[in-house]
Design a protein around this motif. Structure first.
Motif, short mmCIF file in Angstrom:
data_model
loop_
_atom_site.label_atom_id
_atom_site.label_comp_id
_atom_site.label_asym_id
_atom_site.label_seq_id
_atom_site.Cartn_x
_atom_site.Cartn_y
_atom_site.Cartn_z
N ASN A 10 0.80 -1.23 0.00
CA ASN A 10 0.00 0.00 0.00
C ASN A 10 0.84 1.28 0.00
O ASN A 10 0.30 2.37 -0.15
N THR A 11 2.15 1.14 0.14
CA THR A 11 2.99 2.33 0.20
C THR A 11 4.42 2.01 -0.23
O THR A 11 4.79 0.83 -0.36
N GLY A 12 5.22 3.03 -0.46
CA GLY A 12 6.65 2.88 -0.68
C GLY A 12 7.05 1.94 -1.80
O GLY A 12 6.51 1.98 -2.91
N TYR A 15 4.20 -0.31 -3.25
CA TYR A 15 3.29 0.46 -4.09
C TYR A 15 3.91 0.69 -5.47
O TYR A 15 3.27 0.48 -6.50
N GLU A 16 5.15 1.14 -5.48
CA GLU A 16 5.83 1.43 -6.75
C GLU A 16 6.06 0.16 -7.55
O GLU A 16 5.91 0.15 -8.79
N SER A 32 -1.99 -5.52 2.61
CA SER A 32 -1.77 -4.49 3.63
C SER A 32 -2.56 -4.88 4.87
O SER A 32 -3.66 -5.41 4.75
N LYS A 37 -6.05 1.78 4.17
CA LYS A 37 -4.92 2.17 3.32
C LYS A 37 -4.79 1.25 2.12
O LYS A 37 -4.45 1.68 1.01
N ALA A 41 -5.00 2.45 -1.78
CA ALA A 41 -3.88 2.24 -2.69
C ALA A 41 -4.29 1.41 -3.89
O ALA A 41 -3.90 1.70 -5.03
N GLU A 44 -6.18 3.52 -6.35
CA GLU A 44 -5.28 4.42 -7.07
C GLU A 44 -4.51 3.68 -8.17
O GLU A 44 -4.31 4.19 -9.26
N THR A 189 11.18 6.24 0.95
CA THR A 189 9.93 5.48 0.83
C THR A 189 8.82 6.02 1.72
O THR A 189 7.76 5.42 1.82
N GLY A 190 9.06 7.13 2.38
CA GLY A 190 8.03 7.69 3.26
C GLY A 190 8.62 8.16 4.56
O GLY A 190 9.84 8.33 4.70
#
Length: 231
Positions: A10-12, A15-16, A32, A37, A41, A44, A189-190
């Motif tokens: 869901n992030t970093g 996600y990428e 996740s 979240k 994600a 998106e 990454t955040g």
């Protein structure tokens, strides 16, 4: 179509990686522990979402069962979920701190790998990518010319060193699956890793490369975006 499951998606880096692999034609499931979240994600990215807490056995089992019902298999498993665990001085490290970091970074990989192996075995060309770190490389942290040698992160570094040995032993024990460890490098990454020097694209280069190897690709290796690095 290649079915890929990414923990911590869901992030970093997760996600990428999901974004880039989707562009390459993979059907992506991101995992996740935060449903809010994860759903955000996934929307998106235009991918699927699976709730999973890698520190909870039942959560991992449920995630594997859900993908089994939807797909019957996965082709690529990316064990990306991880935590830094703080950077206390070695003298301040307790067993509770160590357990907390290992529970996600090491035992989490074992839980997910164990329960997703049956799904991978239903793939013609199964692949596992374990996201490790140069901070877990003896060669990197002992080389004064490398940035890793300037960091003293006992819990995190030792957990990533354990990921390296997990990778080697899994690769030796399951030669039908391509299993490799990757070092993203120092990446922004955040909030938890806000001092990185690389972009997310650079940080996911090694992940994407190892997630897209063919049936004759390498196994039991440790690489970054520039190639093989020392264990």
């Amino acid at each position: 179509m290649t079915v890929t499951f990414i923990t911590g998606g869901n992030t970093g880096l997760g996600y990428e990686s999901a974004k880039r692999l989707k562009e390459l034609g993979h059907k992506i499931y991101i995992g996740s522990r935060s449903e809010e979240k994860g759903i955000k994600a996934a929307k998106e990215l235009g991918v699927e979402y699976i709730v999973i807490d890698v520190t909870n056995e039942n959560s991992v089992i449920n995630a594997a069962n859900e993908i089994k019902q939807k797909e019957g298999h996965i082709d690529v498993l990316i064990n990306n979920a991880g935590i830094p665990g703080g950077y206390q001085a070695p003298k301040d490290i307790t067993s509770d701190i160590m357990y907390n970091v290992f529970n996600t970074n090491v035992f989490g990989i074992v839980r997910v790998t164990h329960h997703f192996i049956p799904l991978l075995q239903n793939s013609k060309h199964p692949v596992i990518v374990n996201v490790s770190s140069g901070l877990g490389s003896f060669g990197q942290v002992l080389n004064p010319e490398k940035i890793e040698s300037k960091v003293n992160a006992l819990a995190y570094s030792s957990s990533k060193a354990a990921v390296s040995m997990l990778t080697v032993q899994y690769a030796k024990g399951m030669p039908n699956i391509r299993i490799n460890a990757v070092d993203p490098g120092s990446t922004k990454t955040g909030e938890q890793f806000k001092h990185g020097t690389q972009t997310l694209q650079e940080g996911t280069d090694a992940i994407v490369k190892m997630a897209t190897i063919g049936k004759d690709g390498p196994t039991g290796t440790f690489t970054n975006r520039d190639g093989i690095i020392p264990w």
